[in-house]
Design a protein around this motif. Structure first.
Motif, PDB file in Angstrom:
ATOM      1  N   GLU A   1       0.851  -1.197   0.000  1.00 25.23           N
ATOM      2  CA  GLU A   1       0.000   0.000   0.000  1.00 25.23           C
ATOM      3  C   GLU A   1       0.886   1.246   0.000  1.00 25.23           C
ATOM      4  N   GLY A   2       0.540   2.196  -0.862  1.00 27.11           N
ATOM      5  CA  GLY A   2       1.336   3.406  -0.978  1.00 27.11           C
ATOM      6  C   GLY A   2       2.546   3.257  -1.876  1.00 27.11           C
ATOM      7  N   ILE A   3       2.858   2.020  -2.257  1.00 21.03           N
ATOM      8  CA  ILE A   3       3.980   1.765  -3.165  1.00 21.03           C
ATOM      9  C   ILE A   3       3.470   1.353  -4.535  1.00 21.03           C
ATOM     10  N   TYR A   4       2.495   0.441  -4.560  1.00 16.10           N
ATOM     11  CA  TYR A   4       1.964  -0.043  -5.839  1.00 16.10           C
ATOM     12  C   TYR A   4       0.717   0.750  -6.212  1.00 16.10           C
ATOM     13  N   GLU A   5       0.727   1.342  -7.397  1.00 14.91           N
ATOM     14  CA  GLU A   5      -0.396   2.160  -7.866  1.00 14.91           C
ATOM     15  C   GLU A   5      -0.829   1.717  -9.260  1.00 14.91           C
ATOM     16  N   PRO A   6      -2.040   1.165  -9.406  1.00 11.66           N
ATOM     17  CA  PRO A   6      -2.544   0.848 -10.747  1.00 11.66           C
ATOM     18  C   PRO A   6      -2.772   2.121 -11.556  1.00 11.66           C
ATOM     19  N   VAL A   7      -2.418   2.074 -12.830  1.00  9.92           N
ATOM     20  CA  VAL A   7      -2.597   3.224 -13.723  1.00  9.92           C
ATOM     21  C   VAL A   7      -3.386   2.754 -14.939  1.00  9.92           C
ATOM     22  N   ALA A   8      -4.529   3.367 -15.173  1.00  9.15           N
ATOM     23  CA  ALA A   8      -5.380   2.995 -16.303  1.00  9.15           C
ATOM     24  C   ALA A   8      -4.882   3.685 -17.559  1.00  9.15           C
ATOM     25  N   ALA A   9      -3.953   3.061 -18.235  1.00  8.35           N
ATOM     26  CA  ALA A   9      -3.361   3.663 -19.439  1.00  8.35           C
ATOM     27  C   ALA A   9      -2.661   2.588 -20.246  1.00  8.35           C
ATOM     28  N   TYR A  10      -2.498   2.893 -21.524  1.00  7.16           N
ATOM     29  CA  TYR A  10      -1.609   2.101 -22.364  1.00  7.16           C
ATOM     30  C   TYR A  10      -0.208   2.682 -22.243  1.00  7.16           C
ATOM     31  N   ALA A  11       0.778   1.878 -22.584  1.00 10.95           N
ATOM     32  CA  ALA A  11       2.170   2.297 -22.391  1.00 10.95           C
ATOM     33  C   ALA A  11       2.496   3.582 -23.129  1.00 10.95           C
ATOM     34  N   GLN A  12       1.822   3.824 -24.247  1.00  7.63           N
ATOM     35  CA  GLN A  12       2.117   5.014 -25.050  1.00  7.63           C
ATOM     36  C   GLN A  12       1.430   6.271 -24.519  1.00  7.63           C
ATOM     37  N   ASP A  13       0.657   6.142 -23.428  1.00 10.26           N
ATOM     38  CA  ASP A  13      -0.110   7.281 -22.914  1.00 10.26           C
ATOM     39  C   ASP A  13       0.329   7.711 -21.517  1.00 10.26           C
ATOM     40  N   LEU A  14       1.532   7.367 -21.108  1.00 11.90           N
ATOM     41  CA  LEU A  14       1.931   7.574 -19.724  1.00 11.90           C
ATOM     42  C   LEU A  14       2.182   9.029 -19.367  1.00 11.90           C
ATOM     43  N   GLU A  15       2.608   9.821 -20.325  1.00  8.57           N
ATOM     44  CA  GLU A  15       2.891  11.223 -19.995  1.00  8.57           C
ATOM     45  C   GLU A  15       1.639  11.925 -19.488  1.00  8.57           C
ATOM     46  N   GLY A  16       0.502  11.549 -20.003  1.00  6.01           N
ATOM     47  CA  GLY A  16      -0.743  12.147 -19.537  1.00  6.01           C
ATOM     48  C   GLY A  16      -1.151  11.673 -18.162  1.00  6.01           C
ATOM     49  N   LYS A  17      -0.404  10.711 -17.594  1.00  7.63           N
ATOM     50  CA  LYS A  17      -0.692  10.184 -16.263  1.00  7.63           C
ATOM     51  C   LYS A  17       0.319  10.661 -15.224  1.00  7.63           C
ATOM     52  N   GLY A  18       1.127  11.663 -15.585  1.00  5.36           N
ATOM     53  CA  GLY A  18       2.056  12.234 -14.619  1.00  5.36           C
ATOM     54  C   GLY A  18       3.372  11.499 -14.474  1.00  5.36           C
ATOM     55  N   ILE A  19       3.655  10.576 -15.377  1.00  9.71           N
ATOM     56  CA  ILE A  19       4.936   9.862 -15.354  1.00  9.71           C
ATOM     57  C   ILE A  19       5.825  10.471 -16.432  1.00  9.71           C
ATOM     58  N   GLU A  20       6.929  11.043 -16.032  1.00  9.71           N
ATOM     59  CA  GLU A  20       7.773  11.784 -16.966  1.00  9.71           C
ATOM     60  C   GLU A  20       8.812  10.876 -17.619  1.00  9.71           C
ATOM     61  N   LYS A  21       9.127  11.193 -18.858  1.00 10.66           N
ATOM     62  CA  LYS A  21      10.192  10.475 -19.552  1.00 10.66           C
ATOM     63  C   LYS A  21      11.526  10.745 -18.854  1.00 10.66           C
ATOM     64  N   GLY A  22      12.361   9.710 -18.807  1.00 10.19           N
ATOM     65  CA  GLY A  22      13.649   9.826 -18.149  1.00 10.19           C
ATOM     66  C   GLY A  22      13.570   9.764 -16.636  1.00 10.19           C
ATOM     67  N   SER A  23      12.432   9.297 -16.085  1.00  9.69           N
ATOM     68  CA  SER A  23      12.259   9.295 -14.629  1.00  9.69           C
ATOM     69  C   SER A  23      12.197   7.897 -14.015  1.00  9.69           C
ATOM     70  N   VAL A  24      12.309   6.864 -14.842  1.00 11.32           N
ATOM     71  CA  VAL A  24      12.051   5.490 -14.394  1.00 11.32           C
ATOM     72  C   VAL A  24      13.359   4.707 -14.262  1.00 11.32           C
ATOM     73  N   ASP A  25      13.474   3.962 -13.162  1.00 13.13           N
ATOM     74  CA  ASP A  25      14.661   3.131 -12.922  1.00 13.13           C
ATOM     75  C   ASP A  25      14.521   1.730 -13.510  1.00 13.13           C
ATOM     76  N   THR A  26      13.295   1.199 -13.524  1.00  8.63           N
ATOM     77  CA  THR A  26      13.080  -0.179 -13.971  1.00  8.63           C
ATOM     78  C   THR A  26      11.789  -0.293 -14.770  1.00  8.63           C
ATOM     79  N   VAL A  27      11.879  -0.875 -15.947  1.00  7.20           N
ATOM     80  CA  VAL A  27      10.704  -1.279 -16.720  1.00  7.20           C
ATOM     81  C   VAL A  27      10.634  -2.798 -16.679  1.00  7.20           C
ATOM     82  N   ILE A  28       9.446  -3.317 -16.409  1.00  7.16           N
ATOM     83  CA  ILE A  28       9.246  -4.773 -16.356  1.00  7.16           C
ATOM     84  C   ILE A  28       8.175  -5.168 -17.351  1.00  7.16           C
ATOM     85  N   THR A  29       8.492  -6.103 -18.227  1.00 10.09           N
ATOM     86  CA  THR A  29       7.493  -6.676 -19.129  1.00 10.09           C
ATOM     87  C   THR A  29       7.540  -8.197 -18.996  1.00 10.09           C
ATOM     88  N   VAL A  30       6.476  -8.734 -18.444  1.00 11.65           N
ATOM     89  CA  VAL A  30       6.326 -10.186 -18.282  1.00 11.65           C
ATOM     90  C   VAL A  30       5.014 -10.586 -18.958  1.00 11.65           C
TER      91      VAL A  30
END
Length: 258
Positions: free
Chosen positions: A129-158
């Motif tokens: 809680e407070g760490i994991y946040e679901p985001v209703a978006a496709y990967a190409q729409d993240l900027e509109g969700k407040g996630i900035e480019k160049g701000s991520v340490d880890t991308v996971i695709t499983v």
């Protein structure tokens, strides 16, 4: 690795998907949620939710030996792309418990909002809680969700890039832009077979696979797509050593560093 018996896996999965459709229809009729049955995209999302509700956890042991060591490397701000119901949430919870502060934030990028209640429930159950946040978006729409480019340490695709259709190259390059210099991409994806006869068998199953499994496809060359996403400092991905010759769902697994 089952040897020739691996060939029965796609037909079994497809039959399982077909078997869950009546439950999807009945549950929506009983609850009065008829609107999801009047739109093919909505029905497909609802159908996949019911399929994955039990198939996801049921199939997890088949891949855990490859995925768990991968997820243990996650750190910092994390984009968990396409988590569905969150079957790997216990691994994130264990990582946070064993190494407090290593993971600061996890964004679960899941456009199918039918999974969000399960993601929130899983996060709470695993101390996230407070760490994991679901985001209703496709990967190409993240900027509109407040996630900035160049701000991520880890991308996971499983088990997610199989479902992006013809947009794989664009989406992968977009995700690359969100990584910081030195950021990492952790990959476990099923891909097109490297063996010609098995690839033919894959292609036969793939005529209906995307229809029954919410757009998932068997014939993607995901490894080369990620390798070509941008300039990598380190590339350590390749075939899963657990795959055999007859594997109809072969995987590429590993880690890339920007």
């Amino acid at each position: 690795m089952l040897g020739p018996l691996d060939l029965i896996v796609p037909p079994v999965v497809l039959l399982t998907a077909v078997a869950t459709l009546p439950f999807t229809l009945i549950s929506h009729l009983v609850t009065g949620n008829i609107s999801d049955l009047t739109s093919w995209p909505k029905l497909r999302h609802a159908w996949f939710k019911h399929f994955w509700w039990w198939f996801g956890p049921g199939s997890k042991p088949l891949f855990a030996a490859s995925v768990r060591p991968l997820l243990a490397q996650a750190s910092g701000t994390v984009l968990d792309i396409g988590p569905a119901s969150g079957i790997w949430m216990p691994e994130f919870g264990e990582a946070v418990k064993n190494n407090p502060g290593k993971i600061k934030k996890i964004y679960g990028i899941e456009p199918n909002t039918l999974f969000h209640p399960q993601l929130l429930s899983q996060a709470k159950a695993n101390g996230l809680e407070g760490i994991y946040e679901p985001v209703a978006a496709y990967a190409q729409d993240l900027e509109g969700k407040g996630i900035e480019k160049g701000s991520v340490d880890t991308v996971i695709t499983v088990h997610v890039l199989c479902s992006v259709g013809d947009h794989a190259e664009t989406i992968v390059k977009e995700l690359y832009e969100y990584l910081k210099p030195g950021g990492q991409w952790l990959v476990f994806e099923h891909v097109a077979s490297r063996n010609a006869p098995i690839k033919v068998f894959q292609n036969i199953n793939n005529t209906v696979w995307p229809i029954l499994l919410d757009g998932c496809a068997l014939d993607h060359n995901t490894e080369s797509t990620i390798r070509n996403a941008g300039q990598w400092d380190t590339v350590a991905i390749g075939p899963d050593p657990k795959d055999g010759y007859f594997e109809t769902l072969p995987h590429t697994v590993g880690r890339l560093v920007k």
